[in-house]
Design a protein around this motif. Sequence first.
Motif, PDB file in Angstrom:
ATOM      1  N   HIS A 163       0.888  -1.168   0.000  1.00  0.00           N
ATOM      2  CA  HIS A 163       0.000   0.000   0.000  1.00  0.00           C
ATOM      3  C   HIS A 163       0.918   1.206   0.000  1.00  0.00           C
ATOM      4  CE1 HIS A 163      -3.595   2.314   1.864  1.00  0.00           C
ATOM      5  NE2 HIS A 163      -3.763   2.176   0.568  1.00  0.00           N
ATOM      6  N   TYR A 164       1.034   1.851  -1.157  1.00  0.00           N
ATOM      7  CA  TYR A 164       2.088   2.841  -1.374  1.00  0.00           C
ATOM      8  C   TYR A 164       1.510   4.229  -1.583  1.00  0.00           C
ATOM      9  CZ  TYR A 164       6.514   4.766  -3.050  1.00  0.00           C
ATOM     10  OH  TYR A 164       7.660   5.506  -3.193  1.00  0.00           O
ATOM     11  N   ALA A 165       2.107   5.209  -0.889  1.00  0.00           N
ATOM     12  CA  ALA A 165       1.678   6.606  -1.003  1.00  0.00           C
ATOM     13  C   ALA A 165       2.695   7.379  -1.827  1.00  0.00           C
ATOM     14  CB  ALA A 165       1.523   7.223   0.385  1.00  0.00           C
ATOM     15  N   ALA A 166       2.484   7.456  -3.136  1.00  0.00           N
ATOM     16  CA  ALA A 166       3.371   8.231  -3.997  1.00  0.00           C
ATOM     17  C   ALA A 166       3.149   9.722  -3.756  1.00  0.00           C
ATOM     18  CB  ALA A 166       3.114   7.885  -5.461  1.00  0.00           C
ATOM     19  N   VAL A 167       4.112  10.527  -4.168  1.00  0.00           N
ATOM     20  CA  VAL A 167       4.035  11.973  -3.962  1.00  0.00           C
ATOM     21  C   VAL A 167       2.819  12.544  -4.681  1.00  0.00           C
ATOM     22  CG1 VAL A 167       5.235  14.166  -4.291  1.00  0.00           C
ATOM     23  CG2 VAL A 167       6.531  12.119  -3.709  1.00  0.00           C
ATOM     24  N   ASP A 168       2.057  13.334  -3.943  1.00  0.00           N
ATOM     25  CA  ASP A 168       0.884  14.031  -4.494  1.00  0.00           C
ATOM     26  C   ASP A 168      -0.170  13.068  -5.050  1.00  0.00           C
ATOM     27  OD1 ASP A 168       2.063  16.499  -3.904  1.00  0.00           O
ATOM     28  OD2 ASP A 168       3.070  16.592  -5.850  1.00  0.00           O
ATOM     29  N   GLN A 169      -0.211  11.836  -4.527  1.00  0.00           N
ATOM     30  CA  GLN A 169      -1.218  10.871  -4.961  1.00  0.00           C
ATOM     31  C   GLN A 169      -1.816  10.178  -3.743  1.00  0.00           C
ATOM     32  OE1 GLN A 169       0.035   8.101  -7.975  1.00  0.00           O
ATOM     33  NE2 GLN A 169       1.328   9.615  -9.015  1.00  0.00           N
ATOM     34  N   ALA A 170      -3.049   9.743  -3.894  1.00  0.00           N
ATOM     35  CA  ALA A 170      -3.685   8.970  -2.830  1.00  0.00           C
ATOM     36  C   ALA A 170      -3.039   7.593  -2.776  1.00  0.00           C
ATOM     37  CB  ALA A 170      -5.182   8.845  -3.101  1.00  0.00           C
ATOM     38  N   PRO A 171      -2.878   7.022  -1.572  1.00  0.00           N
ATOM     39  CA  PRO A 171      -2.270   5.691  -1.454  1.00  0.00           C
ATOM     40  C   PRO A 171      -3.027   4.654  -2.275  1.00  0.00           C
ATOM     41  CG  PRO A 171      -2.446   6.743   0.697  1.00  0.00           C
ATOM     42  CD  PRO A 171      -3.228   7.598  -0.257  1.00  0.00           C
ATOM     43  N   ASP A 199      10.599  -1.494 -14.612  1.00  0.00           N
ATOM     44  CA  ASP A 199      11.371  -1.166 -13.413  1.00  0.00           C
ATOM     45  C   ASP A 199      10.628  -0.159 -12.552  1.00  0.00           C
ATOM     46  OD1 ASP A 199      13.374  -2.827 -14.202  1.00  0.00           O
ATOM     47  OD2 ASP A 199      14.696  -1.258 -14.963  1.00  0.00           O
ATOM     48  N   ARG A 200      10.627  -0.389 -11.242  1.00  0.00           N
ATOM     49  CA  ARG A 200      10.015   0.528 -10.291  1.00  0.00           C
ATOM     50  C   ARG A 200      10.920   0.645  -9.063  1.00  0.00           C
ATOM     51  NH1 ARG A 200       7.492   1.562 -14.113  1.00  0.00           N
ATOM     52  NH2 ARG A 200       5.219   1.573 -14.414  1.00  0.00           N
ATOM     53  N   THR A 201      10.949   1.848  -8.484  1.00  0.00           N
ATOM     54  CA  THR A 201      11.710   2.094  -7.256  1.00  0.00           C
ATOM     55  C   THR A 201      10.772   2.720  -6.237  1.00  0.00           C
ATOM     56  OG1 THR A 201      13.744   2.471  -8.527  1.00  0.00           O
ATOM     57  CG2 THR A 201      13.724   3.219  -6.235  1.00  0.00           C
ATOM     58  N   TYR A 202      10.634   2.081  -5.082  1.00  0.00           N
ATOM     59  CA  TYR A 202       9.697   2.533  -4.053  1.00  0.00           C
ATOM     60  C   TYR A 202      10.465   2.924  -2.790  1.00  0.00           C
ATOM     61  CZ  TYR A 202       6.338   0.179  -7.078  1.00  0.00           C
ATOM     62  OH  TYR A 202       5.584  -0.218  -8.157  1.00  0.00           O
ATOM     63  N   ARG A 203      10.131   4.092  -2.258  1.00  0.00           N
ATOM     64  CA  ARG A 203      10.735   4.541  -1.012  1.00  0.00           C
ATOM     65  C   ARG A 203      10.053   3.836   0.157  1.00  0.00           C
ATOM     66  NH1 ARG A 203      12.289  10.835  -0.474  1.00  0.00           N
ATOM     67  NH2 ARG A 203      13.054  10.903   1.671  1.00  0.00           N
ATOM     68  N   LEU A 204      10.834   3.183   1.005  1.00  0.00           N
ATOM     69  CA  LEU A 204      10.252   2.382   2.078  1.00  0.00           C
ATOM     70  C   LEU A 204       9.396   3.222   3.021  1.00  0.00           C
ATOM     71  CD1 LEU A 204      13.113  -0.088   3.069  1.00  0.00           C
ATOM     72  CD2 LEU A 204      11.074  -0.525   1.693  1.00  0.00           C
ATOM     73  N   ALA A 205       9.781   4.479   3.256  1.00  0.00           N
ATOM     74  CA  ALA A 205       9.028   5.326   4.173  1.00  0.00           C
ATOM     75  C   ALA A 205       7.621   5.610   3.660  1.00  0.00           C
ATOM     76  CB  ALA A 205       9.776   6.639   4.407  1.00  0.00           C
ATOM     77  N   ARG A 206       7.380   5.383   2.368  1.00  0.00           N
ATOM     78  CA  ARG A 206       6.058   5.639   1.793  1.00  0.00           C
ATOM     79  C   ARG A 206       5.231   4.363   1.664  1.00  0.00           C
ATOM     80  NH1 ARG A 206       8.572   9.563  -2.814  1.00  0.00           N
ATOM     81  NH2 ARG A 206       8.921  11.396  -1.498  1.00  0.00           N
ATOM     82  N   VAL A 207       5.786   3.234   2.110  1.00  0.00           N
ATOM     83  CA  VAL A 207       5.030   1.986   2.115  1.00  0.00           C
ATOM     84  C   VAL A 207       4.234   1.931   3.417  1.00  0.00           C
ATOM     85  CG1 VAL A 207       5.157  -0.526   2.050  1.00  0.00           C
ATOM     86  CG2 VAL A 207       6.776   0.834   0.715  1.00  0.00           C
ATOM     87  N   LEU A 208       2.926   2.045   3.318  1.00  0.00           N
ATOM     88  CA  LEU A 208       2.069   2.107   4.506  1.00  0.00           C
ATOM     89  C   LEU A 208       1.743   0.714   5.038  1.00  0.00           C
ATOM     90  CD1 LEU A 208      -0.407   4.868   3.263  1.00  0.00           C
ATOM     91  CD2 LEU A 208       1.777   5.135   4.455  1.00  0.00           C
ATOM     92  N   ALA A 209       1.718  -0.275   4.174  1.00  0.00           N
ATOM     93  CA  ALA A 209       1.446  -1.645   4.577  1.00  0.00           C
ATOM     94  C   ALA A 209       2.021  -2.564   3.503  1.00  0.00           C
ATOM     95  CB  ALA A 209      -0.055  -1.892   4.749  1.00  0.00           C
ATOM     96  N   ALA A 210       2.333  -3.799   3.899  1.00  0.00           N
ATOM     97  CA  ALA A 210       2.919  -4.740   2.947  1.00  0.00           C
ATOM     98  C   ALA A 210       2.498  -6.157   3.308  1.00  0.00           C
ATOM     99  CB  ALA A 210       4.442  -4.624   2.950  1.00  0.00           C
TER     100      ALA A 210
END
Length: 324
Positions: free
Chosen positions: A163-171, A198-209
């Motif tokens: 469950h990822y919260a990208a910048v300026d987007q709803a999770p 390819d995708r790169t996800y910042r861990l601090a923006r992962v709300l649940a996994a």
Amino acid sequence: MRADRLVSLVLLLRQRGRLSAATLARELDVSTRTVLRDIEALSAAGVPVYAERGRHGGFALLPGFQTELTGLNHDEALALLVAGSRRGAQVFGLGSALASAMLKVVDALPEGHRDTAAGAAQRLLIDPETDLLSRRVVAEEVPDTVVAEVRRAVFAGHKLRIHYAAVDQAPKWRTVDPIGLVTVRGQGYLLATRSGADRTYRLARVLAAKELDEPAQRPDRVDLDRAWQERSTRFRTGGDQVAVLVRVNPARREDLVGTALAVIAEETDPDGWLRLEVTFQDSRHAEWALWQLATNAEALAPQWLRSSLRDRAAAIATCYGVSS
């Protein structure tokens, strides 16, 4: 040198199972004849290594054979202790496990190395929390439950639901194929693919996994350093980036370069100031970076950036120009 090589040979067999003489020679950077002599030496010393004949044969250790850390030399032990001081373990939720492991490493060292290695490690500081200007480097907080789930999926080679919260987007929930974990200046990143891209996800923006049972679609081996460099390059050269021509006081060059994405060109003006062409992520990034340098830098182009900085300075001057 031979003792170190013998320990390395045993560790290779312990970690990777049956290996051919040619493979061992390549890994140890020696000749096949040297490997055969080393195998004989290990057998004579009581190490249960045996040969398997045939097309897929090689050398292996008897199941259940255990090694101890008595083969560590001083520099190898010191390298482990220094590695244990890095903040990466904290980012990936392994801080307590690493502290426990370091205690076991020290306890398992030969008597002659224990005190000297621990004492030498106290003389080295890796990645302190502040630099010489007292600027604090803050590691991002990631819930242990989240990072543990991500870590398990990466190591097990399973698909991962985040469950990822990208910048300026709803999770949003995303299902990805995890490749590896990277830590940079206290920030953790998950390298993955999604639908083959390819995708790169910042861990601090992962709300649940949530680790899934389905195997991840990924190669068996990966060069994380190369993968990170490639993604960094794409990040610096993509999006709505802007190029800026700026004059900067040489004493503040590193401050400018440290905030820019890339330096395209650089030369020295007759008065000693530096003229650089740099790129920023977007217009807001460029304005913010130049504003931090105040009169130690001047944006020469583009004109919209000069106008924006001038208007901001005029607003500040108006605010402080009238006595209350």
